[in-house]
Design a protein around this motif. Structure first.
Motif, PDB file in Angstrom:
ATOM      1  N   GLY A  26      -0.506  10.662   2.405  1.00  0.00           N
ATOM      2  CA  GLY A  26      -0.710  12.082   2.154  1.00  0.00           C
ATOM      3  C   GLY A  26       0.010  12.552   0.907  1.00  0.00           C
ATOM      4  O   GLY A  26      -0.541  13.313   0.102  1.00  0.00           O
ATOM      5  N   ASP A  27       1.240  12.089   0.714  1.00  0.00           N
ATOM      6  CA  ASP A  27       1.989  12.441  -0.496  1.00  0.00           C
ATOM      7  C   ASP A  27       1.278  11.926  -1.744  1.00  0.00           C
ATOM      8  O   ASP A  27       1.201  12.617  -2.767  1.00  0.00           O
ATOM      9  N   LEU A  28       0.744  10.708  -1.660  1.00  0.00           N
ATOM     10  CA  LEU A  28       0.042  10.130  -2.808  1.00  0.00           C
ATOM     11  C   LEU A  28      -1.225  10.912  -3.112  1.00  0.00           C
ATOM     12  O   LEU A  28      -1.552  11.162  -4.281  1.00  0.00           O
ATOM     13  N   ALA A  29      -1.948  11.309  -2.067  1.00  0.00           N
ATOM     14  CA  ALA A  29      -3.169  12.090  -2.277  1.00  0.00           C
ATOM     15  C   ALA A  29      -2.866  13.436  -2.930  1.00  0.00           C
ATOM     16  O   ALA A  29      -3.606  13.883  -3.811  1.00  0.00           O
ATOM     17  N   CYS A 223       1.430   1.881 -13.945  1.00  0.00           N
ATOM     18  CA  CYS A 223       1.963   2.358 -15.208  1.00  0.00           C
ATOM     19  C   CYS A 223       3.439   2.720 -15.044  1.00  0.00           C
ATOM     20  O   CYS A 223       3.813   3.403 -14.082  1.00  0.00           O
ATOM     21  N   GLY A 224       4.244   2.252 -15.957  1.00  0.00           N
ATOM     22  CA  GLY A 224       5.662   2.589 -15.996  1.00  0.00           C
ATOM     23  C   GLY A 224       6.041   3.094 -17.370  1.00  0.00           C
ATOM     24  O   GLY A 224       5.202   3.185 -18.267  1.00  0.00           O
ATOM     25  N   ILE A 232       7.477  -5.418 -13.449  1.00  0.00           N
ATOM     26  CA  ILE A 232       8.313  -5.660 -12.269  1.00  0.00           C
ATOM     27  C   ILE A 232       7.752  -4.917 -11.064  1.00  0.00           C
ATOM     28  O   ILE A 232       7.652  -5.471  -9.959  1.00  0.00           O
ATOM     29  N   LEU A 233       7.352  -3.660 -11.244  1.00  0.00           N
ATOM     30  CA  LEU A 233       6.756  -2.905 -10.143  1.00  0.00           C
ATOM     31  C   LEU A 233       5.542  -3.633  -9.568  1.00  0.00           C
ATOM     32  O   LEU A 233       5.317  -3.629  -8.356  1.00  0.00           O
ATOM     33  N   PRO A 311       7.307   4.355  -3.116  1.00  0.00           N
ATOM     34  CA  PRO A 311       6.172   5.278  -3.175  1.00  0.00           C
ATOM     35  C   PRO A 311       6.236   6.239  -4.358  1.00  0.00           C
ATOM     36  O   PRO A 311       5.209   6.589  -4.940  1.00  0.00           O
ATOM     37  N   ALA A 312       7.444   6.655  -4.740  1.00  0.00           N
ATOM     38  CA  ALA A 312       7.584   7.569  -5.876  1.00  0.00           C
ATOM     39  C   ALA A 312       7.118   6.917  -7.164  1.00  0.00           C
ATOM     40  O   ALA A 312       6.591   7.587  -8.059  1.00  0.00           O
TER      41      ALA A 312
END
Length: 327
Positions: A26-29, A223-224, A232-233, A311-312
């Motif tokens: 939900g946070d991602l959406a 993307c970083g 790394i991610l 998640p962030a």
């Protein structure tokens, strides 16, 4: 600028649980909606402790309630696992709850190993043979374009946007014959990408839903701030893929710097094969990779996949990606 959408498996991270994974979806959406993404899709997978999106329509109801405008949908429902009537009711209910926002992508694969058929009390191999007929029946349950002996309520009259999903010529040809938009799973199965898109466009027949071919292609996008950070991610996703292909799926692991260097040659080759639909790096690197992929595929839309352990970091990746391609 080509529209971007998001594909999410609702990953369960090591140390986490299903409730947390659904909350993070939900946070991602919400983050995708704020950044300007067109769609947020959840994929049906079963039997993996690392994926919490198996009950797709339930997950979408949650996501719909925490967002306002972004289209939400299945990317997709594996129709041989179900019957068309039940799916019509589920997605008809979603359309009633979130009118004008519901997509229904349909796939032929079961989304798990052979044991799933036993759990579902179904012969999934035989069920997959009826996939084209089931797609036609499902569409008729929404539209009424075929006289059926029973009407789905909810379902009949729902304005659900149906899509065909695929990673081979079969899905492309069926999408073309039925006049449906087509989404290709190039993020994990790129081998038939060019041939499938060519077949779809060459064989497309206009329908009441669509007057010309419409393609969405999937990419792994992380993307970083720098190429090194993004690389790394991305190792969490890489570990999950290698484990899945090795028959040892599990929860999403934390990143490991230099992970690819620890792998045998066959595993490195497996990951390298996915590079044609991969954009991992700084905003500049990601923008260039997406632009090159769009030139190759002439896709009308791109849908981005790619989980991160934090998640962030994935929410930030979505924003950095959107900013980069809009620059």
């Amino acid at each position: 600028m080509v529209p971007l959408s998001v594909l999410d498996l609702v990953p369960v991270r090591e140390g986490g649980d299903v409730a947390t994974a659904l909350r993070e979806a939900g946070d991602l959406a919400r983050a995708a909606e704020a950044a300007g993404y067109r769609r947020f899709w959840v994929a049906e997978h079963h039997g993996s402790e690392g994926i919490a999106g198996g009950a797709v329509s339930v997950a979408l109801s949650h996501i719909g309630h925490v967002t306002e405008t972004i289209r939400i949908g299945a990317g997709g429902i594996m129709l041989p696992n179900h019957n068309p009537f039940v799916i019509a009711e589920q997605f008809g209910a979603l359309d009633a709850l979130f009118p004008g926002r519901i997509d229904l992508g349909l796939g032929r694969a079961p989304g798990a190993g052979p044991i799933l058929g036993q759990a579902l009390r179904k012969d999934l191999h035989r069920a997959s043979e009826y996939f084209p007929q089931d797609v036609v029946e499902l569409r008729a349950l929404f539209t009424g374009d075929i006289d059926l002996p029973i009407r789905a309520t909810p379902g009949f009259g729902a304005k659900v946007e149906m899509w065909m999903l695929g990673s081979s010529l079969f899905g492309a040809q069926l999408a073309a014959r039925l006049g449906l938009p087509y989404a290709f799973a190039s993020h994990f199965a790129p081998d038939h990408l060019d041939g499938a898109l060519a077949a779809y466009r060459e064989q497309f027949r206009p329908s009441a839903a669509l007057d010309k071919p419409h393609v969405m292609a999937a990419m792994t996008v992380i993307c970083g701030e720098t190429d090194e950070e993004a690389g790394i991610l991305a190792t969490s996703q890489e570990q999950s893929f290698v484990r899945l292909r090795s028959g040892e799926p599990g929860k999403l692991p934390p990143p490991i710097p230099g992970y690819r260097d620890t792998l045998p040659e066959n595993a490195r080759g497996m990951l390298e094969r996915l590079s044609v639909a991969r954009a991992v790096g700084s905003p500049k690197t990601v923008a260039a990779s997406i632009e090159a992929f769009v030139r190759r595929t002439q896709a009308d839309e791109i849908i981005v996949s790619g989980a991160t352990f934090d998640p962030a970091a994935r929410r930030r990746s979505l924003q950095l990606t959107m900013d980069a391609i809009a620059a």
